[in-house]
Design a protein around this motif. Structure first.
Motif, PDB file in Angstrom:
ATOM      1  N   THR A  64       0.245  -0.432   0.014  1.00  0.00           N
ATOM      2  CA  THR A  64       0.429  -0.191   0.100  1.00  0.00           C
ATOM      3  C   THR A  64       0.950   1.046  -0.144  1.00  0.00           C
ATOM      4  OG1 THR A  64      -0.269   0.254   2.503  1.00  0.00           O
ATOM      5  CG2 THR A  64      -1.456  -1.159   1.200  1.00  0.00           C
TER       6      THR A  64
ATOM      7  N   ARG B 245       0.716   3.323   2.779  1.00  0.00           N
ATOM      8  CA  ARG B 245       0.228   3.753   3.647  1.00  0.00           C
ATOM      9  C   ARG B 245       1.493   3.591   4.853  1.00  0.00           C
ATOM     10  NH1 ARG B 245      -3.654   1.306   6.323  1.00  0.00           N
ATOM     11  NH2 ARG B 245      -4.252   0.121   4.764  1.00  0.00           N
TER      12      ARG B 245
ATOM     13  N   LYS C 139      -9.162  -3.335   4.478  1.00  0.00           N
ATOM     14  CA  LYS C 139      -8.498  -1.769   3.320  1.00  0.00           C
ATOM     15  C   LYS C 139      -7.465  -2.392   2.848  1.00  0.00           C
ATOM     16  CE  LYS C 139      -7.646   2.466   5.429  1.00  0.00           C
ATOM     17  NZ  LYS C 139      -7.296   3.344   6.475  1.00  0.00           N
TER      18      LYS C 139
ATOM     19  N   THR D 200      -8.776  -3.436  -0.609  1.00  0.00           N
ATOM     20  CA  THR D 200      -9.216  -2.414  -1.644  1.00  0.00           C
ATOM     21  C   THR D 200      -8.462  -1.368  -1.909  1.00  0.00           C
ATOM     22  OG1 THR D 200     -11.441  -2.959   0.218  1.00  0.00           O
ATOM     23  CG2 THR D 200     -11.049  -0.635  -1.099  1.00  0.00           C
ATOM     24  N   GLU D 201      -6.960  -1.010  -1.362  1.00  0.00           N
ATOM     25  CA  GLU D 201      -6.288   0.058  -1.849  1.00  0.00           C
ATOM     26  C   GLU D 201      -5.535  -0.558  -3.008  1.00  0.00           C
ATOM     27  OE1 GLU D 201      -4.603   1.314   1.399  1.00  0.00           O
ATOM     28  OE2 GLU D 201      -6.142   2.533   2.327  1.00  0.00           O
ATOM     29  N   THR D 202      -5.141  -2.203  -3.047  1.00  0.00           N
ATOM     30  CA  THR D 202      -4.365  -2.536  -3.812  1.00  0.00           C
ATOM     31  C   THR D 202      -5.032  -3.261  -5.057  1.00  0.00           C
ATOM     32  OG1 THR D 202      -3.362  -4.235  -2.874  1.00  0.00           O
ATOM     33  CG2 THR D 202      -2.817  -2.256  -2.217  1.00  0.00           C
TER      34      THR D 202
ATOM     35  N   ASN E  22     -12.028  -3.106  -8.432  1.00  0.00           N
ATOM     36  CA  ASN E  22     -12.728  -2.571  -7.972  1.00  0.00           C
ATOM     37  C   ASN E  22     -13.035  -1.435  -9.235  1.00  0.00           C
ATOM     38  OD1 ASN E  22     -12.452  -2.044  -5.628  1.00  0.00           O
ATOM     39  ND2 ASN E  22     -10.400  -1.344  -5.319  1.00  0.00           N
TER      40      ASN E  22
END
Length: 724
Positions: free
Chosen positions: A312, A314, A392, A395-397, A703
């Motif tokens: 991610t 983050r 999370k 969903t982000e990657t 997504n």
């Protein structure tokens, strides 16, 4: 207008030549006159003042494809195939290429060094010359769709100066003979390929006839917690990438800050090791794609929260390891802890090896309680915190996956434990870490690298009565892949032949559903069709494996032959076949069924991708040169798109009759939520639903941010290796 010829000369444009090409391409069609006028007029309107002959040809094809109509697409197919014949005449000197015999073409390809290998020494290629030539005549008569021919010329055909010089019929017949010799089986396999029944992996389609038998698609590697074992795992990952395999890997090593050398050194954690693996699999390309890996780590790892962040944005760029994908290994007890919002216990491998070794077992919590009672250090966290972080990151990657080790080790014939999956999450095989390099190179090793050879059946094109024969031919072909595969070390070849693990899945499942007037709507009829097809699929493959074992007198060990998928399936629907007739008999292969994505080869097979619903009627697949148009012929406007489907019941039906796993993609439409924010409870509910359904693995999360502006995402396996 001026035309640049292939020899560099420029001549005056002659529109009659374009007219002849167009007239030939629409010959025999019902609305021949109208189509001829439309294609010709639009082609001429697009041509600039100076153009090459090749560009004129491609303009005609583009005009046809712009219609997004199956009839026009077939005209484009005819034109694309004609370009191959032109390439053969210009680059190989083949006279009247469209009427060239197979033996004549073979001689040219062998003389030029394009076709190589022992298969060319088969005396029957000379003795049965007339028969083989007649085979090609029949195969060239097969009507192939544009996507098939374009995918062949773009990805699979041998090329000169980047121009394809083999037709699909020539190449497929050569591949079949290279595997099976000049036999009826070879001819039938070639027919299965060109009639859209059998789907082979990319390494088989772009290799074999050139002497390259590196057709093992999947490689699973594990390490022990020593420098020597970790180094061997990286060596194998790098080497098998060079041999076209996709890598699934687990590095069993201690956590950040753990004592090394009696406490003289503190362990740096897994991030530096993961970074090194990333470099190892990315340094080689695999003809038409690059290498890749999926790294598995456990839900009980004290570093689990940091490991979930590595892909991610983050996490600090210096620590990010985002060119490989990640796979969270969990078990039923973890899922129950999430369900009940209970605490979960994290153990370092160095402090509690027995807890790590028991993660797949049904008595796992008993092992945990004993470890705690014995004073083994641990960290207590809420299971919900871990799964929320997982959801999370996923969903982000889109590419943080998961595997349920409890299900992977219960719904399988394997006796040895399974601790991970592969690059694309459809393979579940036992692995063990090597002790050191000497152990790796020894004829008999304590370590084990797992391999799986893949194929798929295009279920939309196989009638019920054809299924046993097609399934047997597919299995015999994959069996040849295994036997002919070159290995890196004696221990690896011994493991390959000892297990003979096979993953034969579906492609074209969506077309099967649509052809029967059904949809992915969860209806009883739709689910029943999928489950009965899955049951027939496994049953026929098991019968074929038992037949091969009886013929050869060779059977695999290390499996429970008494086990059948009906024994541990989750669904309540009664099976329709006589399973007791195939129970507890010797078989030539450890496992038989895995449902993989068929991103590339599904295009060649004119099939919808794997077991997935269609996203649109017309899609454009990424290719080396531009995009390849694929038309989902039976997908009508009233059908649900993948973004609107609840796919879990379908995966449940498929998993019930798969002894390995599914590359189980999911689709998340953000536009359905206020402010395009998906509630965390919805993501957690998804995780619990797929676990409860008994689906072993979860692969991509696709997504959608804006309706009408979807761009098809490149799958990890397309830049990896194990995809069909």
């Amino acid at each position: 207008m001026q035309v640049r010829k292939s020899n560099g000369n420029t001549v005056k444009f002659d529109p009659s030549k374009v007219r002849k090409w167009v007239a030939w391409s629409v010959e025999g069609l019902n609305n021949q006159v109208e189509m001829e006028y439309e294609i010709l007029s639009k082609t001429l309107a697009r041509l600039p003042e100076v153009i090459s002959t090749e560009e004129i040809h491609q303009t005609m094809i583009s005009v046809c494809l712009d219609k997004e109509d199956i009839t026009y697409s077939r005209v484009a197919a005819k034109l694309e195939l004609a370009s191959v014949y032109k390439n053969q005449e210009r680059l190989l000197g083949v006279i009247k290429a469209q009427n060239s015999t197979f033996t004549d073409f073979l001689s040219i390809m062998e003389d030029r060094g394009f076709w190589k290998g022992e298969w060319l020494l088969d005396e029957d290629l000379i003795i049965q010359e007339e028969m083989v030539d007649n085979w090609l005549i029949e195969l060239e008569d097969y009507s192939l769709e544009y996507c098939t021919i374009k995918q062949w010329t773009d990805k699979y055909s041998i090329k000169i100066q980047d121009y394809a010089v083999e037709t699909p019929a020539q190449g497929c017949l050569a591949v079949a003979i290279a595997y099976h010799g000049v036999t009826d089986l070879a001819f039938d396999v070639a027919k299965d390929l060109l009639s859209y029944k059998l789907n082979l992996p990319t390494p088989a389609l772009n290799g074999v006839r050139n002497g390259d038998y590196n057709s093992i698609s999947c490689c699973l590697i594990e390490s022990n917690d020593t420098v020597e074992s970790l180094d061997v795992a990286e060596l194998v990952a790098s080497s098998m990438t060079a041999k076209k395999a996709g890598i699934g890997i687990t590095l069993n090593t201690r956590s950040t800050g753990d004592a090394v050398k009696g406490g003289a050194v503190k362990h740096l954690g897994k991030q530096p090791l993961y970074k090194s693996i990333e470099s190892s699999v990315k340094k080689y390309t695999q003809l038409t794609r690059g290498g890749s890996a999926t790294m598995t780590f456990k839900c009980i790892d004290p570093d689990v929260m940091q490991l979930l962040l590595l892909k991610t944005q983050r996490i600090d760029l210096a620590r990010r390891v985002d060119k490989i994908d990640y796979n969270l290994a969990y078990n039923d007890d973890f899922a129950k802890a999430v369900l009940n919002d209970d605490y979960w216990y994290l153990f370092s491998l160095s402090a509690a090896p027995e807890v790590h070794a028991a993660l797949h077992k049904r008595n796992y919590m008993d092992v945990v309680k004993k470890a705690i009672a014995d004073g083994v250090p641990y960290t207590k966290v809420r299971a919900m915190e871990i799964i929320e972080s997982f959801c999370k990151a996923r969903t982000e990657t889109s590419r943080v996956y998961c595997i349920n080790l409890t299900r992977a080790n219960s719904h399988t014939p394997f006796i040895d434990p399974i601790s991970q999956s592969n690059l694309c999450l459809e393979i579940c095989l036992p692995t063990k870490g090597f002790i050191d390099l000497n152990d790796y190179t020894a004829p008999e090793s304590k370590g084990e690298v797992a391999f799986c050879a893949l194929a798929a059946l295009n279920v939309a094109n196989i009638e019920f009565e054809q299924y046993p024969a097609v399934a047997e031919r597919a299995l015999r072909t994959v069996d040849k892949m295994i036997e002919r595969a070159p290995m890196l070390a004696p221990s690896m070849r011994a493991s390959l032949l000892k297990r003979k693990s096979v993953g034969i899945g579906f492609t074209g499942l969506a077309s099967l559903i649509y052809k029967n007037g059904l949809d992915y709507d969860g209806s009883e009829e739709s689910l029943e069709l999928v489950e009965e097809t899955a049951e027939l699929h496994y049953y026929c493959l098991l019968q074929a494996s038992q037949k091969i074992a009886k013929e050869t007198g060779k059977s695999v060990e290390g499996i429970n032959t008494y086990w059948l998928p009906i024994d541990t399936k989750k669904g309540t629907k009664e099976s329709v076949l006589d399973w007791e007739a195939v129970r507890n008999k010797p078989r030539a292969h450890s496992v038989l069924v895995a449902h993989m994505p068929t991103e590339s080869s599904s295009v060649f097979s004119n099939a919808t991708n794997g077991v997935y619903p269609s996203r649109n009627r017309v899609i454009y697949k990424g290719a080396r040169r531009g995009k390849i148009q694929f038309i989902s012929e039976f997908f009508t406007e009233d059908k649900l798109t993948a973004w609107d489907v609840d796919i879990i019941p379908y995966y449940k039906a498929l998993q019930d009759y798969a002894d390995q796993a599914i590359s189980a993609d999911y689709w998340l439409d953000f536009t359905k939520y206020p402010n395009k924010k998906v509630p965390m409870e919805d993501l957690v509910e998804w995780f619990l639903r797929q676990w409860s359904a008994g689906v072993k693995t979860a692969y991509y999360q696709n997504n959608l941010d804006t309706r009408g502006e979807e761009v098809e995402q490149e799958e990890t396996c397309d830049s990896g290796a194990c995809k069909l």
